[in-house]
Write an enzyme that holds these catalytic residues in place. Structure first.
Site, PDB file in Angstrom:
ATOM      1  N   ASP A 160       0.872  -1.189   0.000  1.00 40.03           N
ATOM      2  CA  ASP A 160       0.000   0.000   0.000  1.00 40.03           C
ATOM      3  C   ASP A 160       0.898   1.225   0.000  1.00 40.03           C
ATOM      4  OD1 ASP A 160      -2.280  -1.641   0.134  1.00 40.03           O
ATOM      5  OD2 ASP A 160      -2.115  -1.780   2.306  1.00 40.03           O
ATOM      6  N   LYS A 180       0.757  -8.341  -2.044  1.00 41.72           N
ATOM      7  CA  LYS A 180      -0.621  -7.911  -2.338  1.00 41.72           C
ATOM      8  C   LYS A 180      -0.604  -6.518  -2.948  1.00 41.72           C
ATOM      9  CE  LYS A 180      -3.814  -6.509   0.874  1.00 41.72           C
ATOM     10  NZ  LYS A 180      -4.739  -5.421   0.478  1.00 41.72           N
ATOM     11  N   ASP A 206      -5.881  -7.359  -4.862  1.00 44.44           N
ATOM     12  CA  ASP A 206      -6.998  -7.064  -3.949  1.00 44.44           C
ATOM     13  C   ASP A 206      -7.857  -5.964  -4.571  1.00 44.44           C
ATOM     14  OD1 ASP A 206      -8.607  -6.960  -1.738  1.00 44.44           O
ATOM     15  OD2 ASP A 206      -7.144  -5.981  -0.442  1.00 44.44           O
ATOM     16  N   LYS A 256     -11.259  -6.192  -5.134  1.00 42.35           N
ATOM     17  CA  LYS A 256     -12.613  -6.170  -4.552  1.00 42.35           C
ATOM     18  C   LYS A 256     -13.702  -5.865  -5.588  1.00 42.35           C
ATOM     19  CE  LYS A 256     -11.222  -4.982   0.176  1.00 42.35           C
ATOM     20  NZ  LYS A 256      -9.785  -4.670   0.065  1.00 42.35           N
ATOM     21  N   LEU A 257     -13.813  -6.751  -6.576  1.00 40.98           N
ATOM     22  CA  LEU A 257     -14.811  -6.542  -7.637  1.00 40.98           C
ATOM     23  C   LEU A 257     -16.230  -6.647  -7.088  1.00 40.98           C
ATOM     24  CD1 LEU A 257     -13.346  -8.676 -10.592  1.00 40.98           C
ATOM     25  CD2 LEU A 257     -12.733  -6.363  -9.869  1.00 40.98           C
ATOM     26  N   ASP A 280     -19.981  -6.018  -9.244  1.00 36.41           N
ATOM     27  CA  ASP A 280     -20.735  -5.434 -10.363  1.00 36.41           C
ATOM     28  C   ASP A 280     -21.726  -6.492 -10.848  1.00 36.41           C
ATOM     29  OD1 ASP A 280     -21.491  -3.852 -12.637  1.00 36.41           O
ATOM     30  OD2 ASP A 280     -19.514  -2.903 -12.564  1.00 36.41           O
ATOM     31  N   THR A 309     -20.222  -8.432 -16.096  1.00 35.11           N
ATOM     32  CA  THR A 309     -19.029  -7.587 -15.954  1.00 35.11           C
ATOM     33  C   THR A 309     -17.997  -8.254 -15.051  1.00 35.11           C
ATOM     34  OG1 THR A 309     -20.401  -5.647 -16.285  1.00 35.11           O
ATOM     35  CG2 THR A 309     -18.255  -5.269 -15.280  1.00 35.11           C
ATOM     36  N   THR A 353     -13.306  -4.947   7.731  1.00 33.35           N
ATOM     37  CA  THR A 353     -13.015  -4.824   9.166  1.00 33.35           C
ATOM     38  C   THR A 353     -13.273  -3.406   9.679  1.00 33.35           C
ATOM     39  OG1 THR A 353     -10.717  -4.345   8.681  1.00 33.35           O
ATOM     40  CG2 THR A 353     -11.258  -6.635   9.142  1.00 33.35           C
ATOM     41  N   ARG A 412      -0.631  -8.349  13.671  1.00 34.08           N
ATOM     42  CA  ARG A 412       0.378  -7.514  14.327  1.00 34.08           C
ATOM     43  C   ARG A 412       1.217  -8.350  15.269  1.00 34.08           C
ATOM     44  NH1 ARG A 412      -0.913  -4.671  10.892  1.00 34.08           N
ATOM     45  NH2 ARG A 412      -1.510  -2.482  10.914  1.00 34.08           N
ATOM     46  N   GLN A 426      -6.294  -0.856  12.490  1.00 34.03           N
ATOM     47  CA  GLN A 426      -6.788  -2.235  12.520  1.00 34.03           C
ATOM     48  C   GLN A 426      -7.527  -2.422  13.838  1.00 34.03           C
ATOM     49  OE1 GLN A 426      -6.824  -4.424  10.216  1.00 34.03           O
ATOM     50  NE2 GLN A 426      -5.035  -4.236   8.893  1.00 34.03           N
ATOM     51  N   GLY A 471       0.885  -5.256   6.144  1.00 33.33           N
ATOM     52  CA  GLY A 471       1.330  -4.097   5.382  1.00 33.33           C
ATOM     53  C   GLY A 471       2.294  -3.234   6.164  1.00 33.33           C
ATOM     54  N   ARG A 472       1.731  -2.218   6.809  1.00 38.14           N
ATOM     55  CA  ARG A 472       2.556  -1.173   7.430  1.00 38.14           C
ATOM     56  C   ARG A 472       3.612  -1.656   8.419  1.00 38.14           C
ATOM     57  NH1 ARG A 472      -2.859   2.112   8.298  1.00 38.14           N
ATOM     58  NH2 ARG A 472      -3.476  -0.085   8.481  1.00 38.14           N
TER      59      ARG A 472
HETATM   60  O1  C5P Z   1      -2.644  -2.574   8.606  1.00 40.37           O
HETATM   61  P1  C5P Z   1      -1.814  -3.160   7.483  1.00 40.37           P
HETATM   62  O2  C5P Z   1      -0.968  -2.126   6.820  1.00 40.37           O
HETATM   63  O3  C5P Z   1      -1.063  -4.412   7.884  1.00 40.37           O
HETATM   64  O4  C5P Z   1      -2.906  -3.571   6.408  1.00 40.37           O
HETATM   65  C1  C5P Z   1      -2.735  -4.611   5.494  1.00 40.37           C
HETATM   66  C2  C5P Z   1      -4.035  -4.819   4.749  1.00 40.37           C
HETATM   67  O5  C5P Z   1      -5.085  -4.998   5.686  1.00 40.37           O
HETATM   68  C3  C5P Z   1      -4.479  -3.624   3.908  1.00 40.37           C
HETATM   69  O6  C5P Z   1      -3.946  -3.712   2.610  1.00 40.37           O
HETATM   70  C4  C5P Z   1      -5.984  -3.747   3.911  1.00 40.37           C
HETATM   71  O7  C5P Z   1      -6.416  -4.575   2.845  1.00 40.37           O
HETATM   72  C5  C5P Z   1      -6.297  -4.471   5.192  1.00 40.37           C
HETATM   73  N1  C5P Z   1      -6.884  -3.593   6.238  1.00 40.37           N
HETATM   74  C6  C5P Z   1      -7.997  -4.025   6.913  1.00 40.37           C
HETATM   75  N2  C5P Z   1      -8.574  -3.238   7.890  1.00 40.37           N
HETATM   76  C7  C5P Z   1      -8.057  -2.035   8.221  1.00 40.37           C
HETATM   77  C8  C5P Z   1      -6.894  -1.585   7.571  1.00 40.37           C
HETATM   78  C9  C5P Z   1      -6.323  -2.394   6.558  1.00 40.37           C
HETATM   79  O8  C5P Z   1      -8.475  -5.135   6.659  1.00 40.37           O
HETATM   80  N3  C5P Z   1      -8.644  -1.311   9.172  1.00 40.37           N
END
Ligand code: C5P
Length: 226
Positions: free
Chosen positions: A11, A33, A60, A62-63, A65, A69, A114, A175, A184, A204-205
């Site tokens: 991200d 991802k 990711d 998230k389709l 429609d 499509t 979430t 985490r 989160q 991610g972060r």
């Molecule tokens: O928080 P982190 O950076 O680890 O997020 C990884 C993935 O978790 C994000 O790419 C997103 O898809 C998902 N996410 C989530 N709920 C949140 C924040 C991020 O499910 N509140």
């Protein structure tokens, strides 16, 4: 050694920064991802690039429609060489994606975001708790013939008990103990998520914003094996 069950969420604001991150992580991470932030910047092409490098790629997108499509979009995405694609977990959408999928691409249903709490679900018009809605959608995902779901690690155990063994359960919200949880809401450690029945975790972060992303990824990989 990289654990293919760890998907690092790229991200990041540009493809260049995502490419740098992949380079910095080197052989400590083999699965990535790509989400909506990179999609309009060439994220699909970047996915193709990663797949050609032998990485596992989770798109990711998230389709959501109409059937035709979603089916056609899934067919186009199947050519990228990615392993995973998300669609919203509505029966019609999931069935259409299952129809359009080919090659190595597997389809995951996003059960309940979430970021939605009980009040937000009521405001949208749902008359279920988040957990009821998640489990209902898991049953629908199995019936629709898709390959797995995305869920909070806290629901992974209940989901694992009601799905086939090879059904994928992919959990963000991971985490290390003592980490900043940020936005989160419902988190677990990597090892706890895996032991609860997650087939893959998404982080991610804690990796991408770390001063030492490689060490952060290695610590998470070690925790998964505990
Ligand atoms: O928080 P982190 O950076 O680890 O997020 C990884 C993935 O978790 C994000 O790419 C997103 O898809 C998902 N996410 C989530 N709920 C949140 C924040 C991020 O499910 N509140």
């Amino acid at each position: 050694m990289a654990d293919p069950r760890l998907y690092v969420a790229l991200d990041l604001p540009s493809i260049e920064q995502a490419r740098d991150m992949v380079e910095r992580l080197g052989d400590s991470v083999v699965s990535y991802k790509i989400g909506l932030q990179l999609l309009p910047l060439g994220g699909a092409e970047f996915g193709r690039e990663l797949a050609a490098m032998g990485k596992n790629v989770f798109l990711d997108f998230k389709l959501h429609d109409i059937d035709a499509t979603v089916e056609k979009a899934t067919r186009s995405i199947s050519n990228i060489g990615a392993d995973l694609l998300t669609v919203h977990a509505r029966p019609d959408v999931m069935k259409a994606a299952a129809k359009g999928r080919s090659g190595r691409l597997k389809i995951l249903g996003v059960t309940v975001l979430t970021s939605l709490d009980e009040q937000a679900l009521i405001d949208i018009g749902y008359h279920h708790t988040a957990e009821e809605l998640v489990l209902h959608r898991v049953r629908q995902a199995v019936d629709a013939g898709i390959d797995g779901v995305v869920s909070s690690p806290l629901e992974a155990g209940k989901i694992r008990a009601m799905v086939p063994d090879d059904f994928l359960i992919v959990t963000p919200g991971v985490r290390m103990a003592g980490n900043d949880v940020g936005d989160q809401k419902r988190v677990a450690t990597p090892g706890v998520a895996i032991r609860a029945g997650a087939s893959h975790i998404v982080v991610g972060r804690p990796i991408t914003q770390s001063n030492d992303p490689k060490s952060a990824a290695e610590a998470i990989t070690a925790d998964m094996a505990k």
